[in-house]
Scaffold this motif. Structure first.
Motif, PDB file in Angstrom:
ATOM      1  N   GLU A  87       0.824  -1.210   0.000  1.00  0.00           N
ATOM      2  CA  GLU A  87       0.000   0.000   0.000  1.00  0.00           C
ATOM      3  C   GLU A  87       0.860   1.263   0.000  1.00  0.00           C
ATOM      4  O   GLU A  87       0.506   2.270  -0.628  1.00  0.00           O
ATOM      5  CB  GLU A  87      -0.939   0.005   1.205  1.00  0.00           C
ATOM      6  N   SER A  88       1.995   1.211   0.681  1.00  0.00           N
ATOM      7  CA  SER A  88       2.862   2.388   0.775  1.00  0.00           C
ATOM      8  C   SER A  88       3.669   2.614  -0.493  1.00  0.00           C
ATOM      9  O   SER A  88       4.324   3.646  -0.633  1.00  0.00           O
ATOM     10  CB  SER A  88       3.818   2.235   1.965  1.00  0.00           C
ATOM     11  N   LEU A  89       3.617   1.664  -1.433  1.00  0.00           N
ATOM     12  CA  LEU A  89       4.392   1.775  -2.671  1.00  0.00           C
ATOM     13  C   LEU A  89       3.544   2.243  -3.851  1.00  0.00           C
ATOM     14  O   LEU A  89       4.081   2.602  -4.898  1.00  0.00           O
ATOM     15  CB  LEU A  89       5.033   0.427  -3.010  1.00  0.00           C
ATOM     16  N   LEU A  90       2.226   2.240  -3.696  1.00  0.00           N
ATOM     17  CA  LEU A  90       1.339   2.668  -4.772  1.00  0.00           C
ATOM     18  C   LEU A  90       1.300   4.191  -4.863  1.00  0.00           C
ATOM     19  O   LEU A  90       1.505   4.894  -3.882  1.00  0.00           O
ATOM     20  CB  LEU A  90      -0.077   2.133  -4.542  1.00  0.00           C
ATOM     21  N   SER A  91       1.016   4.694  -6.055  1.00  0.00           N
ATOM     22  CA  SER A  91       0.893   6.143  -6.258  1.00  0.00           C
ATOM     23  C   SER A  91      -0.173   6.431  -7.307  1.00  0.00           C
ATOM     24  O   SER A  91      -0.474   5.582  -8.152  1.00  0.00           O
ATOM     25  CB  SER A  91       2.237   6.744  -6.697  1.00  0.00           C
ATOM     26  N   PRO A  92      -0.773   7.640  -7.267  1.00  0.00           N
ATOM     27  CA  PRO A  92      -1.729   8.030  -8.309  1.00  0.00           C
ATOM     28  C   PRO A  92      -1.032   8.187  -9.656  1.00  0.00           C
ATOM     29  O   PRO A  92       0.183   8.384  -9.727  1.00  0.00           O
ATOM     30  CB  PRO A  92      -2.267   9.377  -7.811  1.00  0.00           C
ATOM     31  N   LEU A  93      -1.798   8.120 -10.723  1.00  0.00           N
ATOM     32  CA  LEU A  93      -1.253   8.343 -12.053  1.00  0.00           C
ATOM     33  C   LEU A  93      -0.650   9.742 -12.154  1.00  0.00           C
ATOM     34  O   LEU A  93      -1.050  10.669 -11.451  1.00  0.00           O
ATOM     35  CB  LEU A  93      -2.352   8.185 -13.107  1.00  0.00           C
ATOM     36  N   PHE A  94       0.287   9.902 -13.075  1.00  0.00           N
ATOM     37  CA  PHE A  94       1.055  11.146 -13.178  1.00  0.00           C
ATOM     38  C   PHE A  94       0.184  12.375 -13.388  1.00  0.00           C
ATOM     39  O   PHE A  94       0.520  13.473 -12.954  1.00  0.00           O
ATOM     40  CB  PHE A  94       2.091  11.035 -14.302  1.00  0.00           C
ATOM     41  N   ASP A  95      -0.970  12.215 -14.067  1.00  0.00           N
ATOM     42  CA  ASP A  95      -1.780  13.378 -14.418  1.00  0.00           C
ATOM     43  C   ASP A  95      -2.846  13.711 -13.380  1.00  0.00           C
ATOM     44  O   ASP A  95      -3.606  14.676 -13.557  1.00  0.00           O
ATOM     45  CB  ASP A  95      -2.421  13.191 -15.794  1.00  0.00           C
ATOM     46  N   VAL A  96      -2.918  12.945 -12.289  1.00  0.00           N
ATOM     47  CA  VAL A  96      -3.890  13.266 -11.238  1.00  0.00           C
ATOM     48  C   VAL A  96      -3.233  13.452  -9.873  1.00  0.00           C
ATOM     49  O   VAL A  96      -3.887  13.911  -8.939  1.00  0.00           O
ATOM     50  CB  VAL A  96      -4.997  12.188 -11.127  1.00  0.00           C
ATOM     51  N   VAL A  97      -1.959  13.094  -9.744  1.00  0.00           N
ATOM     52  CA  VAL A  97      -1.300  13.219  -8.449  1.00  0.00           C
ATOM     53  C   VAL A  97      -1.088  14.697  -8.119  1.00  0.00           C
ATOM     54  O   VAL A  97      -0.572  15.467  -8.932  1.00  0.00           O
ATOM     55  CB  VAL A  97       0.038  12.439  -8.426  1.00  0.00           C
TER      56      VAL A  97
END
Length: 431
Positions: free
Chosen positions: A21-31
């Motif tokens: 869970e700590s390694l996931l991130s939002p897509l580049f265009d919504v983060v």
């Protein structure tokens, strides 16, 4: 039609399994910027492979990849497979859990003119250049784009359900969405899925910039390759594929924020009166409900006043320059008549204009206007999936940010490399 291949995904080493869970991130265009700052603090978060903290994203990603591969932070699966990817979510105010079912694969890159991959949005050149630079320097795809296939028969859902029953990941993401991933390695099943998708056109639901940059990268590499065969890794693109008939397909609206224009609110209303029926409302927060499922209806919010705008239908009878398939689409009406003709920002300047921002959260729109950071906000309703399909099949396009498919895919579950040493495999065994 569409050619897909299984692939040997790059994934975090099993020692990171408990901390996925700590390694996931939002897509580049919504983060958001605040999300980035927090995620950058984790040296192993997937944000470092999608939106790294620095000026040259391509070089930074290339260097990070080298370190992560040598330290076995990420390792490549030994054999190709399809990565089944389910998302379980609830819509705001709803109690029912919905599941969007799909799988991640490599798909051959097709020119738009081939009408195999169908788009519905225009793209912004700056964003294309940025993603192309990353692909050129890293040959790495940190997250899949999102494609939809028309699936009346629902022939492959059973294979997907079987794979998800024994997941490799089952975690919750930043959206509160349950992200579940399974693997299909069975060659017989892979062959059946390949053959099934081969008869389909693919609607590009999300990721127009990443697909467009991959297409530009492919064309550049092909010109440089005297021995081009069509089997090279740069011919393929990472995509999450889902049935367009799935109950999990949800399109949420993206509203428009407009910064200081240099014209008064009253001047805007006076001009808007030529194209819209205007009715003042007492409470701006009620506008969101006013525009949902109401054709050609928008919410206009100023700092101290708010209005419901309904487009005058007779205007469309005299509109002959816009193709029939898009002239009735609300988001196109918004950009052509309100942003262009009322606000004075021409259509061909809108997509790079610093005056326009896109915001999905209605409360944030209200606060931005109330605090004076934006002069106005325009609320729009959802666009039906059937309308998106019609636009795609017509070959015409809508303005950027016309659709917001929810939930967004996440970065970090599986990565793809199109570097030849990582891509090469006797894929003929799946034919």
């Amino acid at each position: 039609m569409a050619e897909i291949l299984p692939f040997r995904g790059w994934r975090y080493h099993e020692r990171f399994q408990k901390n996925m869970e700590s390694l996931l991130s939002p897509l580049f265009d919504v983060v958001s910027l605040s999300q980035r700052r927090k995620l950058y603090q984790n040296p192993f978060n997937s944000i470092h492979l999608s939106v790294p903290d620095g000026s040259d994203a391509g070089d930074l990603i290339r260097r990070t990849l080298g370190k992560w591969k040598s330290s076995q932070t990420i390792i490549q699966d030994p054999v190709p497979g399809f990565y089944v990817y389910y998302q379980y979510f609830k819509l705001p105010g709803a109690g029912k859990t919905i599941c969007r079912k799909g799988f991640v694969a490599h798909i051959r890159l097709y020119d738009w003119e081939d009408k195999v991959i169908l788009r519905h949005e225009n793209t912004i050149q700056n964003a294309l250049d940025d993603r192309k630079n990353i692909l050129e320097k890293s040959c790495f795809q940190a997250s899949p784009t999102f494609g939809l296939y028309l699936d009346d028969e629902n022939e492959i859902s059973g294979f997907l359900d079987d794979a998800i029953a024994d997941p490799i990941y089952d975690v919750e993401d930043y959206q509160g969405v349950r992200e579940v991933m399974g693997l299909i390695h069975d060659a017989k099943v892979i062959r059946k899925i390949i053959r099934y998708i081969k008869g389909k056109q693919i609607i590009l639901a999300d990721g127009h910039h990443r697909y467009g940059s991959a297409l530009a990268h492919k064309k550049a590499k092909r010109q440089q390759n005297e021995n081009y065969s069509g089997k090279e890794g740069f011919n393929y693109h990472l995509m999450h594929l889902c049935s367009a008939k799935s109950e999990g397909i949800r399109i949420l609206p993206t509203h428009r924020l407009v910064r200081k224009l240099g014209i008064s609110d009253q001047e805007i209303l006076n001009t808007a009166n030529r194209y819209f029926q205007i009715k003042e409302v007492d409470e701006a927060h009620e506008l969101e409900d006013c525009v949902q499922n109401k054709r050609h209806t928008f919410g206009l919010i100023f700092k101290n006043r708010a209005y419901r705008l309904v487009f005058l239908p007779e205007i469309l009878h005299h509109e002959h320059s816009t193709p029939e398939v898009i002239k009735n689409v609300d988001v196109n009406i918004l950009h052509l008549y309100f942003i262009d003709k009322v606000l004075g920002i021409p259509m061909d300047k809108q997509f790079t204009s610093p005056l326009i921002e896109y915001e999905r959260n209605t409360n944030r729109c209200l606060s931005e206007v109330k605090e004076g950071d934006a002069q106005l906000a325009v609320l729009v309703g959802e666009i039906p999936m059937e309308q998106v399909i019609k636009v795609c099949k017509s070959g015409h396009t809508l303005p950027p940010k016309s659709t917001y498919f929810y939930p967004k895919l996440v970065t970090g579950l599986v990565f793809s490399s199109i570097n030849e040493s990582d891509f090469e495999f006797p894929y003929e065994v799946f034919q």
